[in-house]
Design a protein around this motif. Structure first.
Motif, PDB file in Angstrom:
ATOM      1  N   LEU A  70     -11.332   2.099  -5.921  1.00 44.48           N
ATOM      2  CA  LEU A  70     -11.100   0.656  -6.000  1.00 44.48           C
ATOM      3  C   LEU A  70      -9.808   0.321  -6.757  1.00 44.48           C
ATOM      4  CD1 LEU A  70     -12.013  -2.184  -5.338  1.00 44.48           C
ATOM      5  CD2 LEU A  70     -13.404  -2.140  -7.415  1.00 44.48           C
ATOM      6  N   PRO A  71      -9.596   0.842  -7.964  1.00 40.08           N
ATOM      7  CA  PRO A  71      -8.329   0.528  -8.641  1.00 40.08           C
ATOM      8  C   PRO A  71      -7.109   0.981  -7.840  1.00 40.08           C
ATOM      9  CG  PRO A  71      -9.860   1.480 -10.197  1.00 40.08           C
ATOM     10  CD  PRO A  71     -10.482   1.618  -8.840  1.00 40.08           C
ATOM     11  N   LYS A  72      -7.201   2.151  -7.210  1.00 39.78           N
ATOM     12  CA  LYS A  72      -6.084   2.639  -6.398  1.00 39.78           C
ATOM     13  C   LYS A  72      -5.825   1.702  -5.228  1.00 39.78           C
ATOM     14  CE  LYS A  72      -4.438   6.724  -3.911  1.00 39.78           C
ATOM     15  NZ  LYS A  72      -3.412   5.976  -3.296  1.00 39.78           N
ATOM     16  N   ALA A  73      -6.881   1.219  -4.604  1.00 42.88           N
ATOM     17  CA  ALA A  73      -6.722   0.300  -3.480  1.00 42.88           C
ATOM     18  C   ALA A  73      -6.086  -1.017  -3.934  1.00 42.88           C
ATOM     19  CB  ALA A  73      -8.076   0.035  -2.829  1.00 42.88           C
ATOM     20  N   ILE A  74      -6.497  -1.512  -5.100  1.00 43.23           N
ATOM     21  CA  ILE A  74      -5.943  -2.770  -5.624  1.00 43.23           C
ATOM     22  C   ILE A  74      -4.457  -2.606  -5.917  1.00 43.23           C
ATOM     23  CG2 ILE A  74      -5.977  -4.353  -7.587  1.00 43.23           C
ATOM     24  CD1 ILE A  74      -9.048  -3.951  -7.629  1.00 43.23           C
ATOM     25  N   PHE A  75      -4.094  -1.525  -6.615  1.00 42.91           N
ATOM     26  CA  PHE A  75      -2.690  -1.324  -6.965  1.00 42.91           C
ATOM     27  C   PHE A  75      -1.839  -0.983  -5.750  1.00 42.91           C
ATOM     28  CE2 PHE A  75      -4.305  -0.841 -11.352  1.00 42.91           C
ATOM     29  CZ  PHE A  75      -3.550  -1.846 -11.913  1.00 42.91           C
ATOM     30  N   ASP A  76      -2.421  -0.301  -4.773  1.00 42.24           N
ATOM     31  CA  ASP A  76      -1.684  -0.062  -3.527  1.00 42.24           C
ATOM     32  C   ASP A  76      -1.397  -1.377  -2.808  1.00 42.24           C
ATOM     33  OD1 ASP A  76      -1.552   2.648  -3.915  1.00 42.24           O
ATOM     34  OD2 ASP A  76      -3.242   3.124  -2.575  1.00 42.24           O
ATOM     35  N   ALA A  77      -2.380  -2.276  -2.797  1.00 45.87           N
ATOM     36  CA  ALA A  77      -2.176  -3.588  -2.162  1.00 45.87           C
ATOM     37  C   ALA A  77      -1.130  -4.393  -2.924  1.00 45.87           C
ATOM     38  CB  ALA A  77      -3.492  -4.347  -2.101  1.00 45.87           C
ATOM     39  N   LEU A  78      -1.173  -4.337  -4.262  1.00 43.95           N
ATOM     40  CA  LEU A  78      -0.159  -5.028  -5.056  1.00 43.95           C
ATOM     41  C   LEU A  78       1.227  -4.455  -4.781  1.00 43.95           C
ATOM     42  CD1 LEU A  78      -1.754  -5.560  -8.571  1.00 43.95           C
ATOM     43  CD2 LEU A  78      -0.985  -7.318  -6.990  1.00 43.95           C
ATOM     44  N   TYR A  79       1.314  -3.151  -4.675  1.00 41.15           N
ATOM     45  CA  TYR A  79       2.612  -2.536  -4.428  1.00 41.15           C
ATOM     46  C   TYR A  79       3.152  -2.926  -3.054  1.00 41.15           C
ATOM     47  CZ  TYR A  79       6.379   0.814  -4.262  1.00 41.15           C
ATOM     48  OH  TYR A  79       7.620   1.374  -4.169  1.00 41.15           O
TER      49      TYR A  79
END
Length: 68
Positions: A4-13
């Motif tokens: 989940l955190p990786k998905a959130i930060f990937d979307a932000l990036y």
């Protein structure tokens, strides 16, 4: 759970330019509201409180800015 955190930060990036422009607009809007409501005068009267708020914002914003 760790995805989940990786998905959130990937979307932000992926949306980093939109996030950057949104941050600029939000900061400018907040500065205008602060000026009109007299918050800047309150910050001058209470410099230690103002420093604590600024330190908190930098502690939150610096890692996010570094990441983006």
């Amino acid at each position: 759970m760790h995805d989940l955190p990786k998905a959130i930060f990937d979307a932000l990036y992926d949306q980093r330019l939109l996030v950057a422009w949104g941050s600029i607009v939000l900061s400018a809007s907040l500065a205008i509201v602060a000026w009109r409501r007299g918050w800047l005068g309150a910050a001058r009267r209470h410099p230690s409180r103002a420093a604590a708020v600024v330190a908190t914002l930098v502690a939150i914003g610096a890692p996010l800015t570094w990441y983006l």
